[in-house]
Design a protein around this motif. Structure first.
Motif, PDB file in Angstrom:
ATOM      1  N   LEU A 188       0.807  -1.223   0.000  1.00  0.00           N
ATOM      2  CA  LEU A 188       0.000   0.000   0.000  1.00  0.00           C
ATOM      3  C   LEU A 188       0.842   1.276   0.000  1.00  0.00           C
ATOM      4  N   ARG A 247      -1.708  -2.008  -6.852  1.00  0.00           N
ATOM      5  CA  ARG A 247      -2.042  -1.464  -5.535  1.00  0.00           C
ATOM      6  C   ARG A 247      -3.530  -1.131  -5.411  1.00  0.00           C
ATOM      7  N   SER A 248      -4.142  -0.683  -6.496  1.00  0.00           N
ATOM      8  CA  SER A 248      -5.549  -0.289  -6.431  1.00  0.00           C
ATOM      9  C   SER A 248      -6.457  -1.464  -6.099  1.00  0.00           C
ATOM     10  N   GLU A 249      -5.968  -2.678  -6.246  1.00  0.00           N
ATOM     11  CA  GLU A 249      -6.768  -3.846  -5.886  1.00  0.00           C
ATOM     12  C   GLU A 249      -7.016  -3.915  -4.378  1.00  0.00           C
ATOM     13  N   ASP A 255      -7.640  -1.152  -2.620  1.00  0.00           N
ATOM     14  CA  ASP A 255      -8.192   0.166  -2.324  1.00  0.00           C
ATOM     15  C   ASP A 255      -9.103   0.158  -1.100  1.00  0.00           C
ATOM     16  N   TYR A 259     -16.166  -4.308   1.111  1.00  0.00           N
ATOM     17  CA  TYR A 259     -15.704  -4.846  -0.168  1.00  0.00           C
ATOM     18  C   TYR A 259     -15.937  -6.351  -0.195  1.00  0.00           C
ATOM     19  N   GLU A 283     -17.412   1.784  -9.415  1.00  0.00           N
ATOM     20  CA  GLU A 283     -17.298   2.173  -8.018  1.00  0.00           C
ATOM     21  C   GLU A 283     -18.392   1.516  -7.175  1.00  0.00           C
ATOM     22  N   ARG A 315     -17.642  -2.149  -6.724  1.00  0.00           N
ATOM     23  CA  ARG A 315     -16.494  -2.341  -5.837  1.00  0.00           C
ATOM     24  C   ARG A 315     -16.861  -2.088  -4.380  1.00  0.00           C
ATOM     25  N   LYS A 316     -17.710  -1.102  -4.127  1.00  0.00           N
ATOM     26  CA  LYS A 316     -17.928  -0.648  -2.757  1.00  0.00           C
ATOM     27  C   LYS A 316     -19.204  -1.175  -2.108  1.00  0.00           C
TER      28      LYS A 316
END
Length: 535
Positions: free
Chosen positions: A130, A139-141, A143, A164, A462, A465-466
């Protein structure tokens, strides 16, 4: 995700490659240390793969989807792709709000240098990935991850920013030893090529571009593997790989369908098929004056004959692709299939002002409907797809010039020139679609290579993902797939079944549903530590 794949070796170098290969990996009959004959018969294996990583450090992305032979994650996948404990003693305890994941660690595990594995190694691994100073393109995986803390030596707590849903899938990520990796430059230290882990095998050598050599870890927590020596020969050219397998230099290899078919009557070998999420697509860069035109993208999306590609190029070992999600997946959106319709493709171009010129190639405002399409040298599947795409495009009045090159040649051109690319991840729709389509990652290396930008897609990604609600996530990914019909930034061609030819000398072989990247961690050797010599 759209990932770096094999850097090509031109077919014209076949003879030289065979000579080099003989030096790198002697025939089994010669009783080499890496071969399958002599005193090691039945306890060693040499497999031919098409790709190799740039680094062997999980901190830089190696093994992030699991199945590393050098490392373990907290969790792993079984043959059915269900999560199971690995370095964790059990599956995680998840809080009611979905924001906290607590893991208890397996006792008695040591790294291959004899140092005990503890919670501090888990914390170090995730915090380092991170860290913005770490050159990890994935890295965004992570998040969703807000914090990771140790609870004593045998407990780890992950706290998320939002619920998530697939977070547990992210914990197949390999764990590295803090006492070694933490004392080096994370991006360039020796650990990137001389790793130390808890996995079933120890790296004994890496000749880049030639092979990676391993030996069984005698102190592996899952028991010492029966295959004591394991070699991955890096052979980027499909034809060369098939030739070396046939000559006996290899015990197994990944092959395209047309080459695998040549081993159907070989009584000493078996063909193993693995279904996959692996797709081939054509990037349509928005920064090119032709492919940046929506009408051109829409026309190409229906001008291609996907079924013919499956039947002729893959010999039935695959299925048409209409996006990153295969048609057999529960995440696939019914109704987004595209029918091959050349007449409609021509009509779209006519309406948009792309009129046929004297040579049949369309022109608009003085601009010819022409662009180059790059594919990696030595990759026969990509070459065949590129040629078929170009042929279909020409029937609609668009000229596509296919060109082969290495990734070093292709990468600087990706902003404005099309590429025959690939990707795919079976674990969760977020894993592939976010990296492929979010506008925030446009031009970020091999993420969103087409620099696709669609506000509706960004918002849906988004949400998917969220959200912790499965129904909301399905609606979000339905939106993504429907938007790709209206505004394709890529032309998806096929999903490919991976084929492997393996000497029939071991028990315990199986395959999993595979991602795009099927080099070190997939194929029948995903569980080589469980292979047993046939009696």
């Amino acid at each position: 995700m759209t990932a770096r794949t094999a850097r090509g070796l031109a077919a014209t170098t076949l003879a030289a490659a065979l000579i080099t290969g003989a030096a790198a990996c002697s025939k089994p009959s010669e009783g080499s240390a890496d071969g399958s004959a002599g005193p090691d018969a039945g306890t060693s294996a040499v497999v031919g793969i098409a790709t190799e990583p740039e680094s062997l450090s999980p901190l830089l992305g190696y093994g992030k989807d699991g199945n590393s032979k050098i490392f373990d994650g907290l969790l792993a996948h079984d043959a059915d792709m269900k999560l199971k404990p690995a370095l964790a003693a059990a599956l995680p305890q998840v809080s009611a709000d979905g924001l906290t994941y607590t893991y208890r660690l397996r006792p008695g595990v040591t790294f291959s240098d004899g140092t005990p594995f503890t919670a501090k190694d888990v914390v170090f691994t995730y915090r380092t990935i991170l860290d913005p100073k770490t050159n990890n393109a994935s890295r965004s995986e992570l998040d969703a991850l807000a914090a990771v803390e140790a609870q004593g030596t045998d407990g780890v707590v992950f706290t998320l920013k939002y619920p998530y849903a697939p977070f547990a899938e992210r914990t197949v990520l390999p764990i590295v030893p803090e006492h070694i990796a933490g004392r080096q430059d994370v991006n360039s230290g020796e650990f990137t090529t001389k790793p130390v882990g808890t996995g079933p095998y120890l790296l004994t050598g890496w000749s880049k571009g030639e092979k990676l050599s391993f030996r069984a870890n005698p102190s592996y927590w899952g028991g010492e593997p029966a295959v004591k020596k394991f070699t991955m020969a890096v052979i980027k050219d499909d034809d060369v790989r098939a030739t070396r397998l046939r000559s006996g230099e290899l015990d197994a290899a990944v092959l395209p369908p047309n080459l695998a078919k040549g081993f159907e009557k070989d009584t000493r070998r078996k063909i193993h098929a693995a279904t996959s999420y692996d797709y081939r697509n054509v990037t349509l860069p928005t920064h090119h004056q032709v492919t940046g035109d929506l009408a051109v993208r829409r026309a190409l999306d229906i001008a291609v004959d996907r079924k013919a590609m499956v039947d002729k190029l893959l010999e039935g070992a695959g299925k048409p692709a209409y996006g990153p999600v295969p048609t057999g997946s529960p995440w696939f959106t019914a109704g987004t299939e595209r029918t091959h319709d050349l007449a409609k493709a021509r009509a779209i171009l006519d309406e948009a002002g792309w009129k046929p010129g004297e040579d049949g190639i369309r022109v608009k405002d003085g601009i010819r409907a022409a662009f180059p399409l790059w594919y990696t040298s030595g990759d026969k599947i990509r070459q065949d797809h590129a040629l078929a795409f170009a042929s279909d495009a020409k029937k609609a009045g668009i000229e596509v010039t296919t060109q082969a090159g290495t990734w070093e040649v292709i990468e600087p051109r990706m902003k404005t020139e099309a590429v025959l690319a690939g990707g795919g991840s079976p674990a969760d729709p977020d894993f592939d679609q976010y990296l492929l389509l979010t506008s925030s990652l446009g031009g970020d290396g091999f993420n969103n290579m087409a620099r696709y930008a669609n506000p509706a897609v960004d918002q849906a990604l988004e949400t998917g993902r969220k959200s912790g609600d499965p129904a909301a996530r399905k609606t979000a990914y339905d939106t993504v797939q429907r938007e790709l019909v209206k505004n394709p930034g890529y032309v998806f061609l096929t999903h490919i079944d991976h084929l492997y030819v393996v000497d029939d000398r071991w028990d315990g072989l199986s395959t999993q549903v595979e991602p795009h990247d099927h080099g070190l961690g997939t194929g029948p050797w995903w569980n080589v530590e469980a292979w047993k010599p046939k009696k």
